[in-house]
Design a protein around this motif. Structure first.
Motif, PDB file in Angstrom:
ATOM      1  N   THR A   4       4.705  11.093 -16.415  1.00  0.00           N
ATOM      2  CA  THR A   4       3.881  10.224 -17.253  1.00  0.00           C
ATOM      3  C   THR A   4       3.326   9.044 -16.468  1.00  0.00           C
ATOM      4  O   THR A   4       2.212   8.615 -16.698  1.00  0.00           O
ATOM      5  CB  THR A   4       4.697   9.726 -18.455  1.00  0.00           C
ATOM      6  N   ASP A   5       4.106   8.492 -15.544  1.00  0.00           N
ATOM      7  CA  ASP A   5       3.618   7.369 -14.747  1.00  0.00           C
ATOM      8  C   ASP A   5       2.356   7.757 -13.983  1.00  0.00           C
ATOM      9  O   ASP A   5       1.415   6.970 -13.893  1.00  0.00           O
ATOM     10  CB  ASP A   5       4.684   6.883 -13.778  1.00  0.00           C
ATOM     11  N   GLN A   6       2.333   8.950 -13.427  1.00  0.00           N
ATOM     12  CA  GLN A   6       1.158   9.440 -12.712  1.00  0.00           C
ATOM     13  C   GLN A   6      -0.016   9.566 -13.678  1.00  0.00           C
ATOM     14  O   GLN A   6      -1.130   9.165 -13.377  1.00  0.00           O
ATOM     15  CB  GLN A   6       1.456  10.794 -12.051  1.00  0.00           C
ATOM     16  N   ARG A  49     -11.689  -2.228  -3.060  1.00  0.00           N
ATOM     17  CA  ARG A  49     -10.634  -2.475  -4.058  1.00  0.00           C
ATOM     18  C   ARG A  49     -10.563  -1.323  -5.059  1.00  0.00           C
ATOM     19  O   ARG A  49      -9.469  -0.890  -5.437  1.00  0.00           O
ATOM     20  CB  ARG A  49     -10.871  -3.813  -4.759  1.00  0.00           C
ATOM     21  N   HIS A  50     -11.711  -0.814  -5.476  1.00  0.00           N
ATOM     22  CA  HIS A  50     -11.728   0.337  -6.387  1.00  0.00           C
ATOM     23  C   HIS A  50     -11.105   1.561  -5.716  1.00  0.00           C
ATOM     24  O   HIS A  50     -10.364   2.315  -6.354  1.00  0.00           O
ATOM     25  CB  HIS A  50     -13.159   0.657  -6.838  1.00  0.00           C
ATOM     26  N   LEU A  51     -11.394   1.748  -4.441  1.00  0.00           N
ATOM     27  CA  LEU A  51     -10.826   2.882  -3.713  1.00  0.00           C
ATOM     28  C   LEU A  51      -9.300   2.779  -3.630  1.00  0.00           C
ATOM     29  O   LEU A  51      -8.600   3.794  -3.735  1.00  0.00           O
ATOM     30  CB  LEU A  51     -11.435   2.991  -2.316  1.00  0.00           C
ATOM     31  N   LYS A  52      -8.795   1.569  -3.482  1.00  0.00           N
ATOM     32  CA  LYS A  52      -7.339   1.389  -3.442  1.00  0.00           C
ATOM     33  C   LYS A  52      -6.709   1.794  -4.778  1.00  0.00           C
ATOM     34  O   LYS A  52      -5.642   2.417  -4.798  1.00  0.00           O
ATOM     35  CB  LYS A  52      -6.996  -0.055  -3.092  1.00  0.00           C
ATOM     36  N   VAL A  53      -7.356   1.456  -5.876  1.00  0.00           N
ATOM     37  CA  VAL A  53      -6.851   1.855  -7.197  1.00  0.00           C
ATOM     38  C   VAL A  53      -6.857   3.378  -7.316  1.00  0.00           C
ATOM     39  O   VAL A  53      -5.876   3.984  -7.767  1.00  0.00           O
ATOM     40  CB  VAL A  53      -7.693   1.218  -8.332  1.00  0.00           C
ATOM     41  N   LEU A  54      -7.947   3.993  -6.900  1.00  0.00           N
ATOM     42  CA  LEU A  54      -8.048   5.456  -6.953  1.00  0.00           C
ATOM     43  C   LEU A  54      -7.008   6.112  -6.047  1.00  0.00           C
ATOM     44  O   LEU A  54      -6.424   7.144  -6.404  1.00  0.00           O
ATOM     45  CB  LEU A  54      -9.462   5.911  -6.577  1.00  0.00           C
ATOM     46  N   GLU A  55      -6.758   5.509  -4.909  1.00  0.00           N
ATOM     47  CA  GLU A  55      -5.765   6.056  -3.975  1.00  0.00           C
ATOM     48  C   GLU A  55      -4.356   5.922  -4.554  1.00  0.00           C
ATOM     49  O   GLU A  55      -3.550   6.857  -4.463  1.00  0.00           O
ATOM     50  CB  GLU A  55      -5.874   5.336  -2.628  1.00  0.00           C
ATOM     51  N   ARG A  56      -4.046   4.778  -5.179  1.00  0.00           N
ATOM     52  CA  ARG A  56      -2.721   4.606  -5.803  1.00  0.00           C
ATOM     53  C   ARG A  56      -2.508   5.609  -6.933  1.00  0.00           C
ATOM     54  O   ARG A  56      -1.388   6.040  -7.181  1.00  0.00           O
ATOM     55  CB  ARG A  56      -2.563   3.176  -6.329  1.00  0.00           C
ATOM     56  N   ALA A  57      -3.579   5.992  -7.616  1.00  0.00           N
ATOM     57  CA  ALA A  57      -3.487   6.991  -8.686  1.00  0.00           C
ATOM     58  C   ALA A  57      -3.510   8.409  -8.128  1.00  0.00           C
ATOM     59  O   ALA A  57      -3.479   9.368  -8.906  1.00  0.00           O
ATOM     60  CB  ALA A  57      -4.643   6.792  -9.674  1.00  0.00           C
ATOM     61  N   ALA A  58      -3.566   8.553  -6.824  1.00  0.00           N
ATOM     62  CA  ALA A  58      -3.599   9.839  -6.124  1.00  0.00           C
ATOM     63  C   ALA A  58      -4.851  10.652  -6.455  1.00  0.00           C
ATOM     64  O   ALA A  58      -4.865  11.864  -6.300  1.00  0.00           O
ATOM     65  CB  ALA A  58      -2.331  10.656  -6.395  1.00  0.00           C
ATOM     66  N   LEU A  59      -5.912   9.965  -6.878  1.00  0.00           N
ATOM     67  CA  LEU A  59      -7.175  10.645  -7.175  1.00  0.00           C
ATOM     68  C   LEU A  59      -8.018  10.860  -5.921  1.00  0.00           C
ATOM     69  O   LEU A  59      -8.904  11.703  -5.914  1.00  0.00           O
ATOM     70  CB  LEU A  59      -7.982   9.855  -8.214  1.00  0.00           C
TER      71      LEU A  59
END
Length: 124
Positions: A4-6, A49-59
């Motif tokens: 669920t966290d993912q 910064r947006h890319l970092k968010v996407l990377e943390r979400a493994a997208l």
């Protein structure tokens, strides 16, 4: 992140229209920050910064080749989110199918059941 966290991270990342635009661009091809910034009306640091968010979400994943750092779309988390949504879509479709059947039965029963009755004894 697992389970669920993912899923929460994926939905949170997709909640922003700029990140969705970046995902759409990366669905076409891998791209650098410079290439991703071009069609957007924001700065390169904002895109980073947006890319970092996407990377943390493994997208997305990011790779380095010389001085270039390209971003690559990772489709698996999107598939997991789509599967989660699909379960609820089927639930709603089933509910709507039952509602359609109920409405058809009410309409087939005729106008006597359509009118409002003030006194329940009138139905006897």
């Amino acid at each position: 992140m697992a389970g669920t966290d993912q899923l929460s991270a994926v939905f949170s990342a997709l909640a922003d229209q700029t990140r969705r635009a970046i995902i759409a661009e990366l669905a076409e091809r891998d791209a650098t920050v410079t290439e991703l910034t071009a069609p957007l009306s924001i700065s390169m640091p904002a895109v980073s910064r947006h890319l970092k968010v996407l990377e943390r979400a493994a997208l997305i994943s990011r790779s380095r080749s010389g001085k270039w750092r390209a971003s690559h779309l990772e489709a698996a988390p999107l598939r997991e989110a789509a599967d989660w949504i699909e379960r609820y879509r089927r639930l709603w479709d089933s509910s709507l199918t039952r509602l359609d059947a109920h409405l058809a039965a009410v309409q087939a029963a005729g106008p006597a059941t359509d009118r409002m009755v003030d006194d329940p004894r009138e139905l006897e």
